[in-house]
Motif scaffolding. Structure first.
Motif, PDB file in Angstrom:
ATOM      1  N   ASN A   1       0.853  -1.027   0.039  1.00 13.56           N
ATOM      2  CA  ASN A   1       0.031   0.055   0.193  1.00 13.56           C
ATOM      3  C   ASN A   1       0.667   1.127   0.340  1.00 13.56           C
ATOM      4  O   ASN A   1       0.512   2.322  -0.463  1.00 13.56           O
ATOM      5  N   LEU A   2       1.989   1.360   0.852  1.00 16.29           N
ATOM      6  CA  LEU A   2       3.143   2.242   0.594  1.00 16.29           C
ATOM      7  C   LEU A   2       3.382   2.656  -0.791  1.00 16.29           C
ATOM      8  O   LEU A   2       3.386   3.818  -1.111  1.00 16.29           O
ATOM      9  N   GLY A   3       3.786   1.649  -1.428  1.00 17.07           N
ATOM     10  CA  GLY A   3       4.085   1.708  -2.606  1.00 17.07           C
ATOM     11  C   GLY A   3       3.196   2.051  -3.632  1.00 17.07           C
ATOM     12  O   GLY A   3       3.481   2.983  -4.500  1.00 17.07           O
ATOM     13  N   THR A   4       1.980   1.946  -3.471  1.00 13.21           N
ATOM     14  CA  THR A   4       0.868   2.464  -4.359  1.00 13.21           C
ATOM     15  C   THR A   4       0.687   3.991  -4.086  1.00 13.21           C
ATOM     16  O   THR A   4       0.304   4.764  -4.802  1.00 13.21           O
ATOM     17  N   MET A   5       0.617   4.334  -2.762  1.00 14.80           N
ATOM     18  CA  MET A   5       0.567   5.527  -2.371  1.00 14.80           C
ATOM     19  C   MET A   5       1.545   6.520  -2.880  1.00 14.80           C
ATOM     20  O   MET A   5       1.455   7.638  -3.434  1.00 14.80           O
ATOM     21  N   TYR A   6       2.727   5.873  -2.988  1.00 14.33           N
ATOM     22  CA  TYR A   6       4.037   6.897  -3.607  1.00 14.33           C
ATOM     23  C   TYR A   6       3.574   6.760  -5.180  1.00 14.33           C
ATOM     24  O   TYR A   6       3.975   7.880  -5.620  1.00 14.33           O
ATOM     25  N   ASN A   7       3.251   5.849  -5.495  1.00 14.88           N
ATOM     26  CA  ASN A   7       2.967   5.934  -7.136  1.00 14.88           C
ATOM     27  C   ASN A   7       1.918   6.859  -7.541  1.00 14.88           C
ATOM     28  O   ASN A   7       2.104   7.522  -8.611  1.00 14.88           O
ATOM     29  N   GLN A   8       1.006   6.756  -6.761  1.00 14.78           N
ATOM     30  CA  GLN A   8      -0.071   7.774  -7.092  1.00 14.78           C
ATOM     31  C   GLN A   8       0.079   9.104  -6.492  1.00 14.78           C
ATOM     32  O   GLN A   8      -0.752  10.050  -6.907  1.00 14.78           O
ATOM     33  N   GLY A   9       1.028   9.423  -5.728  1.00 19.10           N
ATOM     34  CA  GLY A   9       1.499  10.728  -5.012  1.00 19.10           C
ATOM     35  C   GLY A   9       0.143  11.066  -4.333  1.00 19.10           C
ATOM     36  O   GLY A   9      -0.177  12.206  -3.852  1.00 19.10           O
ATOM     37  N   ARG A  10      -0.462  10.120  -3.127  1.00 22.13           N
ATOM     38  CA  ARG A  10      -1.277  10.273  -2.498  1.00 22.13           C
ATOM     39  C   ARG A  10      -0.805  10.356  -0.881  1.00 22.13           C
ATOM     40  O   ARG A  10       0.031   9.858  -0.411  1.00 22.13           O
ATOM     41  N   VAL A  11      -0.918  11.792  -0.611  1.00 18.87           N
ATOM     42  CA  VAL A  11      -0.454  12.472   0.829  1.00 18.87           C
ATOM     43  C   VAL A  11       0.869  12.478   0.840  1.00 18.87           C
ATOM     44  O   VAL A  11       1.578  12.726   1.832  1.00 18.87           O
ATOM     45  N   VAL A  12       1.617  12.114  -0.109  1.00 22.69           N
ATOM     46  CA  VAL A  12       3.274  12.024  -0.299  1.00 22.69           C
ATOM     47  C   VAL A  12       3.730  12.579  -1.702  1.00 22.69           C
ATOM     48  O   VAL A  12       2.749  12.647  -2.527  1.00 22.69           O
ATOM     49  N   VAL A  13       4.634  13.073  -1.850  1.00 25.01           N
ATOM     50  CA  VAL A  13       5.144  13.663  -3.177  1.00 25.01           C
ATOM     51  C   VAL A  13       5.166  12.181  -4.049  1.00 25.01           C
ATOM     52  O   VAL A  13       5.831  11.216  -3.879  1.00 25.01           O
ATOM     53  N   ARG A  14       4.798  12.568  -5.266  1.00 23.78           N
ATOM     54  CA  ARG A  14       4.747  11.052  -6.339  1.00 23.78           C
ATOM     55  C   ARG A  14       6.316  10.849  -6.232  1.00 23.78           C
ATOM     56  O   ARG A  14       6.963  11.715  -6.640  1.00 23.78           O
ATOM     57  N   SER A  15       6.631   9.650  -6.072  1.00 22.85           N
ATOM     58  CA  SER A  15       7.871   8.999  -6.319  1.00 22.85           C
ATOM     59  C   SER A  15       7.954   7.332  -6.873  1.00 22.85           C
ATOM     60  O   SER A  15       7.472   6.644  -6.112  1.00 22.85           O
ATOM     61  N   THR A  16       8.125   7.381  -8.044  1.00 22.64           N
ATOM     62  CA  THR A  16       8.207   6.178  -8.652  1.00 22.64           C
ATOM     63  C   THR A  16       9.141   5.298  -7.928  1.00 22.64           C
ATOM     64  O   THR A  16       9.281   4.060  -7.596  1.00 22.64           O
ATOM     65  N   LYS A  17      10.336   6.027  -7.981  1.00 19.60           N
ATOM     66  CA  LYS A  17      11.356   5.372  -6.882  1.00 19.60           C
ATOM     67  C   LYS A  17      11.251   4.750  -5.419  1.00 19.60           C
ATOM     68  O   LYS A  17      11.342   3.798  -5.313  1.00 19.60           O
ATOM     69  N   ASP A  18      10.237   5.492  -4.832  1.00 19.42           N
ATOM     70  CA  ASP A  18       9.828   5.003  -3.387  1.00 19.42           C
ATOM     71  C   ASP A  18       8.644   3.912  -3.754  1.00 19.42           C
ATOM     72  O   ASP A  18       8.918   3.142  -2.864  1.00 19.42           O
TER      73      ASP A  18
END
Length: 188
Positions: free
Chosen positions: A93-110
């Motif tokens: 889920n963290l990966g998905t949130m980073y991929n979508q930029g949900r509440v975090v800066v969008r980061s494909t790397k993260d």
């Protein structure tokens, strides 16, 4: 004396684990019954004691707004805690949130980092997403063998998206893989 002390500690640990397991299960029953507030009350004390499953479940409650006001930032915090305690669904889920930029800066790397962590620990959804990352070369060098490896691991766990990806690769001959109807049929 030391032996007795160790045995007492082991016994206390077992009792504590059993109590947490019972509270976790009671929380699941409340959740299934739609009593989300009760589930939260049951899960919160054990989540505070670093129970990864309870932490993940609380993240779900906040992510979906079940029994609490929807708050993706709070969900993210609970997922982070759960992931730190080894929960692979939280990692995914963290990966998905980073991929979508949900509440975090969008980061494909993260996103890739978290999906890889979950995949390496056996999470079928993480394995599927990691396969996609390698198939298309997103933040990693494009690598068809790695993509197929992760999709096969995921498919063997029953992930339908991974099976569909493998079927498509082998039936259409994608990613420089020659079409192979026999192999495609295996994944249909």
């Amino acid at each position: 004396m030391l032996k007795r002390f160790i045995l007492v500690l082991v016994h206390i640990s077992i009792l504590s684990f059993s109590a947490q397991a019972a509270e976790l299960e009671d929380g699941f029953k409340a959740f299934k019954a739609g009593s989300y507030e009760k589930a939260l009350r049951l899960w919160l004390p054990i989540a505070e004691k670093d129970n990864a499953d309870a932490q993940y479940n609380i993240g779900i409650l906040y992510m979906k707004g079940l029994g609490v006001e929807k708050n993706e930032k709070t969900a993210f915090i609970w997922y982070k805690r759960s992931a730190a305690n080894g929960n692979t669904d939280a990692m995914y889920n963290l990966g998905t949130m980073y991929n979508q930029g949900r509440v975090v800066v969008r980061s494909t790397k993260d996103a890739v980092k978290w999906w890889k962590e979950s995949a390496e620990r056996g999470n079928a959804s993480g394995q599927f997403n990691l396969g996609v990352v390698y198939a298309y070369g997103r933040r990693v060098k494009q690598n068809t063998e790695e993509a197929l490896k992760w999709w096969k691991k995921s498919a063997k766990q029953g992930n339908k998206d991974a099976r569909a990806a493998l079927y498509q690769v082998y039936s259409e001959g994608l990613f420089d893989i020659p079409a192979n109807p026999k192999e495609a049929k295996r994944w249909k």
